[in-house]
Design a protein around this motif. Structure first.
Motif: not given
Length: 118
Positions: A97-102
Motif C-alpha cells: 500500500l505504501e508503494r502504491v501510494d508513493h
C-alpha cells in the motif's frame, strides 16, 4: 513468578543489569561494619522483604508473554514467521500500500508539473 528471556543488548536487559548492580552495591554499604554495632535482626530483614513492593506487570506485557508461551507450546513459531513473510502477511500488505501510494503521488506530481507554464 514469571521468567522472561530478552536479548542481552536490548534496553530491557541493560536496565535490569543496572538495577542488579545498584542492589549489589547498596547491600554491602548498608551493613554496619564497626565494632559494637548490631546487625539487623532476621525478623526485621524478613519484614523488609515482605513489605517491599513488587514490580507490577502491565496488561500488554502479560499478553505478550502469554502469546509467546502459546506459540512455543503449540509449536507454531515457524509457521507464523513463514505466513507473515508471504503474500498475505500484514507487513507485506502495508509495504504494498505504501508503494502504491508513493507511485500515485509521483503520477499526480508529474501531471501538476506538466500543466504549469514555464
Amino acid at each position: 513468578r514469571v521468567t522472561k528471556e530478552v536479548d542481552s543488548t536490548s534496553k530491557e536487559a541493560k536496565s535490569f543489569l543496572k538495577q542488579q548492580e545498584k542492589l549489589q552495591s547498596a547491600a554491602p554499604a548498608s551493613l554496619p561494619t564497626g565494632s559494637g554495632l548490631k546487625r539487623p535482626s532476621s525478623m526485621s530483614t524478613l519484614l523488609g522483604k515482605i513489605g517491599s513492593k513488587k514490580q507490577k506487570m502491565s496488561t500488554l506485557e502479560k499478553s505478550k508473554l502469554d502469546w509467546e508461551n502459546f506459540k512455543e507450546e503449540e509449536g507454531i513459531v515457524e509457521e507464523l514467521a513463514i505466513h507473515n513473510r508471504g503474500k498475505d502477511g500484514y507487513i507485506e500488505r502495508k509495504a504494498f500500500l505504501e508503494r502504491v501510494d508513493h507511485r500515485q503521488f509521483e503520477i499526480e506530481r508529474d501531471i501538476r508539473l506538466s500543466r504549469m507554464k514555464p
